[in-house]
Design a protein around this motif. Structure first.
Motif, PDB file in Angstrom:
ATOM      1  N   GLY A 289     -26.115  55.607 -34.426  1.00 38.24           N
ATOM      2  CA  GLY A 289     -26.783  56.855 -34.782  1.00 38.24           C
ATOM      3  C   GLY A 289     -27.219  57.596 -33.530  1.00 38.24           C
ATOM      4  N   ALA A 290     -27.922  58.675 -33.740  1.00 34.77           N
ATOM      5  CA  ALA A 290     -28.381  59.474 -32.601  1.00 34.77           C
ATOM      6  C   ALA A 290     -29.592  60.301 -33.002  1.00 34.77           C
ATOM      7  CB  ALA A 290     -27.265  60.396 -32.116  1.00 34.77           C
ATOM      8  N   ILE A 291     -30.451  60.539 -32.024  1.00 41.06           N
ATOM      9  CA  ILE A 291     -31.521  61.533 -32.160  1.00 41.06           C
ATOM     10  C   ILE A 291     -30.941  62.838 -31.637  1.00 41.06           C
ATOM     11  CG2 ILE A 291     -33.869  62.187 -31.552  1.00 41.06           C
ATOM     12  CD1 ILE A 291     -33.722  59.624 -33.164  1.00 41.06           C
TER      13      ILE A 291
ATOM     14  N   SER B 235     -26.782  59.567 -38.661  1.00 33.48           N
ATOM     15  CA  SER B 235     -25.701  58.591 -38.480  1.00 33.48           C
ATOM     16  C   SER B 235     -24.533  59.315 -37.828  1.00 33.48           C
ATOM     17  CB  SER B 235     -25.262  58.035 -39.836  1.00 33.48           C
ATOM     18  OG  SER B 235     -26.373  57.589 -40.571  1.00 33.48           O
ATOM     19  N   ILE B 236     -23.782  58.612 -36.987  1.00 34.49           N
ATOM     20  CA  ILE B 236     -22.674  59.287 -36.310  1.00 34.49           C
ATOM     21  C   ILE B 236     -21.353  58.554 -36.526  1.00 34.49           C
ATOM     22  CG2 ILE B 236     -24.121  60.410 -34.576  1.00 34.49           C
ATOM     23  CD1 ILE B 236     -23.159  58.267 -32.564  1.00 34.49           C
ATOM     24  N   PHE B 237     -20.304  59.367 -36.535  1.00 33.90           N
ATOM     25  CA  PHE B 237     -18.925  58.921 -36.748  1.00 33.90           C
ATOM     26  C   PHE B 237     -18.107  59.567 -35.628  1.00 33.90           C
ATOM     27  CE2 PHE B 237     -15.698  58.332 -40.489  1.00 33.90           C
ATOM     28  CZ  PHE B 237     -14.730  57.870 -39.612  1.00 33.90           C
ATOM     29  N   PRO B 238     -18.119  58.988 -34.409  1.00 28.00           N
ATOM     30  CA  PRO B 238     -17.403  59.617 -33.292  1.00 28.00           C
ATOM     31  C   PRO B 238     -15.902  59.653 -33.532  1.00 28.00           C
ATOM     32  CG  PRO B 238     -18.942  57.915 -32.525  1.00 28.00           C
ATOM     33  CD  PRO B 238     -18.801  57.744 -34.009  1.00 28.00           C
ATOM     34  N   LEU B 239     -15.285  60.793 -33.209  1.00 30.43           N
ATOM     35  CA  LEU B 239     -13.844  60.964 -33.389  1.00 30.43           C
ATOM     36  C   LEU B 239     -13.269  61.751 -32.217  1.00 30.43           C
ATOM     37  CD1 LEU B 239     -13.627  61.918 -37.191  1.00 30.43           C
ATOM     38  CD2 LEU B 239     -12.758  59.818 -36.147  1.00 30.43           C
ATOM     39  N   GLY B 240     -11.995  61.542 -31.958  1.00 32.86           N
ATOM     40  CA  GLY B 240     -11.315  62.239 -30.874  1.00 32.86           C
ATOM     41  C   GLY B 240     -10.868  63.628 -31.273  1.00 32.86           C
ATOM     42  N   ILE B 241     -11.732  64.369 -31.936  1.00 31.73           N
ATOM     43  CA  ILE B 241     -11.459  65.740 -32.361  1.00 31.73           C
ATOM     44  C   ILE B 241     -12.725  66.564 -32.189  1.00 31.73           C
ATOM     45  CG2 ILE B 241      -9.673  65.129 -34.054  1.00 31.73           C
ATOM     46  CD1 ILE B 241     -11.806  65.418 -36.238  1.00 31.73           C
ATOM     47  N   VAL B 242     -12.567  67.872 -32.249  1.00 29.19           N
ATOM     48  CA  VAL B 242     -13.709  68.781 -32.305  1.00 29.19           C
ATOM     49  C   VAL B 242     -13.732  69.402 -33.694  1.00 29.19           C
ATOM     50  CG1 VAL B 242     -14.681  70.953 -31.446  1.00 29.19           C
ATOM     51  CG2 VAL B 242     -13.749  69.265 -29.833  1.00 29.19           C
TER      52      VAL B 242
ATOM     53  N   ASP C 225     -11.631  61.378 -23.442  1.00 27.13           N
ATOM     54  CA  ASP C 225     -11.411  60.370 -22.385  1.00 27.13           C
ATOM     55  C   ASP C 225     -12.266  59.124 -22.642  1.00 27.13           C
ATOM     56  OD1 ASP C 225      -9.594  62.026 -21.081  1.00 27.13           O
ATOM     57  OD2 ASP C 225     -11.166  62.987 -19.892  1.00 27.13           O
ATOM     58  N   LYS C 226     -12.301  58.696 -23.908  1.00 28.84           N
ATOM     59  CA  LYS C 226     -13.002  57.481 -24.327  1.00 28.84           C
ATOM     60  C   LYS C 226     -14.511  57.553 -24.130  1.00 28.84           C
ATOM     61  CE  LYS C 226      -8.989  54.511 -23.445  1.00 28.84           C
ATOM     62  NZ  LYS C 226      -8.476  53.306 -22.762  1.00 28.84           N
ATOM     63  N   LYS C 227     -15.041  58.759 -24.045  1.00 27.16           N
ATOM     64  CA  LYS C 227     -16.476  58.960 -23.876  1.00 27.16           C
ATOM     65  C   LYS C 227     -17.014  59.795 -25.028  1.00 27.16           C
ATOM     66  CE  LYS C 227     -19.886  61.080 -20.812  1.00 27.16           C
ATOM     67  NZ  LYS C 227     -20.085  61.920 -19.593  1.00 27.16           N
ATOM     68  N   ILE C 228     -18.125  59.335 -25.635  1.00 25.80           N
ATOM     69  CA  ILE C 228     -18.779  60.122 -26.683  1.00 25.80           C
ATOM     70  C   ILE C 228     -19.524  61.269 -26.012  1.00 25.80           C
ATOM     71  CG2 ILE C 228     -20.486  60.120 -28.541  1.00 25.80           C
ATOM     72  CD1 ILE C 228     -19.884  57.185 -28.988  1.00 25.80           C
ATOM     73  N   MET C 229     -19.172  62.485 -26.396  1.00 28.98           N
ATOM     74  CA  MET C 229     -19.721  63.654 -25.736  1.00 28.98           C
ATOM     75  C   MET C 229     -21.103  64.017 -26.285  1.00 28.98           C
ATOM     76  SD  MET C 229     -17.230  63.925 -23.716  1.00 28.98           S
ATOM     77  CE  MET C 229     -17.528  65.455 -22.809  1.00 28.98           C
ATOM     78  N   GLU C 230     -21.760  64.893 -25.558  1.00 23.96           N
ATOM     79  CA  GLU C 230     -23.147  65.262 -25.870  1.00 23.96           C
ATOM     80  C   GLU C 230     -23.255  66.080 -27.160  1.00 23.96           C
ATOM     81  OE1 GLU C 230     -26.830  67.596 -23.580  1.00 23.96           O
ATOM     82  OE2 GLU C 230     -24.787  67.629 -22.746  1.00 23.96           O
ATOM     83  N   TYR C 231     -22.241  66.916 -27.416  1.00 29.10           N
ATOM     84  CA  TYR C 231     -22.301  67.815 -28.562  1.00 29.10           C
ATOM     85  C   TYR C 231     -21.337  67.371 -29.659  1.00 29.10           C
ATOM     86  CZ  TYR C 231     -24.975  71.056 -25.669  1.00 29.10           C
ATOM     87  OH  TYR C 231     -25.937  71.629 -24.879  1.00 29.10           O
TER      88      TYR C 231
ATOM     89  N   ARG D  67     -26.859  68.692 -30.592  1.00 29.36           N
ATOM     90  CA  ARG D  67     -26.855  68.141 -29.236  1.00 29.36           C
ATOM     91  C   ARG D  67     -27.523  66.781 -29.282  1.00 29.36           C
ATOM     92  NH1 ARG D  67     -30.496  69.998 -24.043  1.00 29.36           N
ATOM     93  NH2 ARG D  67     -29.500  68.606 -22.518  1.00 29.36           N
ATOM     94  N   THR D  68     -26.880  65.765 -28.725  1.00 31.66           N
ATOM     95  CA  THR D  68     -27.430  64.411 -28.732  1.00 31.66           C
ATOM     96  C   THR D  68     -28.491  64.270 -27.644  1.00 31.66           C
ATOM     97  OG1 THR D  68     -25.326  63.511 -29.537  1.00 31.66           O
ATOM     98  CG2 THR D  68     -26.875  61.955 -28.528  1.00 31.66           C
ATOM     99  N   LEU D  69     -29.680  63.864 -28.064  1.00 30.94           N
ATOM    100  CA  LEU D  69     -30.762  63.597 -27.117  1.00 30.94           C
ATOM    101  C   LEU D  69     -30.807  62.120 -26.742  1.00 30.94           C
ATOM    102  CD1 LEU D  69     -33.560  65.737 -28.823  1.00 30.94           C
ATOM    103  CD2 LEU D  69     -31.965  66.434 -27.033  1.00 30.94           C
ATOM    104  N   GLU D  70     -30.478  61.267 -27.706  1.00 33.55           N
ATOM    105  CA  GLU D  70     -30.479  59.816 -27.460  1.00 33.55           C
ATOM    106  C   GLU D  70     -29.481  59.154 -28.394  1.00 33.55           C
ATOM    107  OE1 GLU D  70     -33.474  55.921 -27.656  1.00 33.55           O
ATOM    108  OE2 GLU D  70     -34.254  57.934 -28.032  1.00 33.55           O
ATOM    109  N   HIS D  71     -28.600  58.343 -27.827  1.00 33.69           N
ATOM    110  CA  HIS D  71     -27.635  57.580 -28.624  1.00 33.69           C
ATOM    111  C   HIS D  71     -28.268  56.245 -28.981  1.00 33.69           C
ATOM    112  CE1 HIS D  71     -24.108  54.932 -29.311  1.00 33.69           C
ATOM    113  NE2 HIS D  71     -23.608  56.024 -29.870  1.00 33.69           N
ATOM    114  N   ILE D  72     -28.195  55.871 -30.254  1.00 31.36           N
ATOM    115  CA  ILE D  72     -28.783  54.618 -30.720  1.00 31.36           C
ATOM    116  C   ILE D  72     -27.657  53.727 -31.226  1.00 31.36           C
ATOM    117  CG2 ILE D  72     -30.414  53.558 -32.328  1.00 31.36           C
ATOM    118  CD1 ILE D  72     -31.912  56.246 -32.321  1.00 31.36           C
ATOM    119  N   GLY D  73     -27.300  52.738 -30.421  1.00 35.09           N
ATOM    120  CA  GLY D  73     -26.149  51.905 -30.733  1.00 35.09           C
ATOM    121  C   GLY D  73     -26.429  50.824 -31.753  1.00 35.09           C
TER     122      GLY D  73
END
Length: 211
Positions: A100-102, A6-13, A50-56, A85-91
């Motif tokens: 979520g993501a693989i 499961s993923i929780f995208p945030l504007g932080i590292v 920049d409003k984009k979910i990054m790969e890592y 590392r995200t291989l596939e984003h599952i919306g």
């Protein structure tokens, strides 16, 4: 290893080993947090730039529910564990509000170098002295890593993300060293400029020497 998270995208590292305190208030992430607490499972925080979910991103575990509110909101204490590392984003996930993501987990090499670590620490403390910032690190110097230091080196969000997907500790320390060598002279010059501006209009004792 490859798995679904499961993923929780945030504007932080977030870095491995980092403690992150989160206030969860959106319905989709309240659902995610409830399930992760109930099932004792981690979730992923991919960086958003920049409003984009990054790969890592970084996998985190929930260490403690600090507070549970009547409306289902939560204050969580989490801890970063490993970079993914995200291989596939599952919306769209059946019966879930969140995405979520693989992902897989690139091999991360922790071997350090005492001299290089000392250089980076010296640079960070010099930068903090210029900025009049006072910080203490939670570990003794010899046990600190680039992940422990990155948020204290004045990196931009993009630079913090670049460091996230360097998978050798020596590369990460070298990245911080180069950044500090670039930024410290700039900050020192800005401080000198501030002092010159402050002096403008004040009475000063000036001398041209024995000319």
């Amino acid at each position: 290893m490859t798995n679904f998270i499961s993923i929780f995208p945030l504007g932080i590292v977030v870095y491995p080993g980092e403690q992150l305190n989160l206030h969860v208030f959106e319905p989709r992430y309240k659902q995610l947090a409830r399930e992760c607490v109930a099932e004792n499972k981690p979730f992923g925080i991919p960086a958003v730039i920049d409003k984009k979910i990054m790969e890592y991103g970084t996998l985190v575990t929930i260490e403690k529910v600090e507070k549970l509110y009547d409306n289902g909101e939560m204050d969580l204490v989490t801890r970063g564990t490993s970079v993914f590392r995200t291989l596939e984003h599952i919306g769209d996930i059946p019966d879930k509000l969140y995405a979520g993501a693989i992902v897989n987990y690139p091999e991360n090499h922790a071997g350090s170098n005492a001299r290089l670590l000392d250089e980076v620490l010296h640079g960070i403390r010099e930068l903090h002295a210029i900025l009049q910032v006072h910080k203490k690190f939670p570990k003794e110097d010899a046990r600190l890593t680039a992940y422990d230091l990155a948020h204290h080196a004045g990196l931009s969000l993009t630079e913090e993300y670049e460091l996230l997907h360097l998978f050798y500790e020596l590369q990460r320390l070298e990245y911080l060293k180069r950044h500090l060598h670039k930024v410290i002279p700039m900050m020192a010059e800005m401080e000198r400029l501030k002092e010159r501006v402050k002096l403008n209009g004040h009475f000063r004792n000036l001398s041209a020497g024995d000319l």
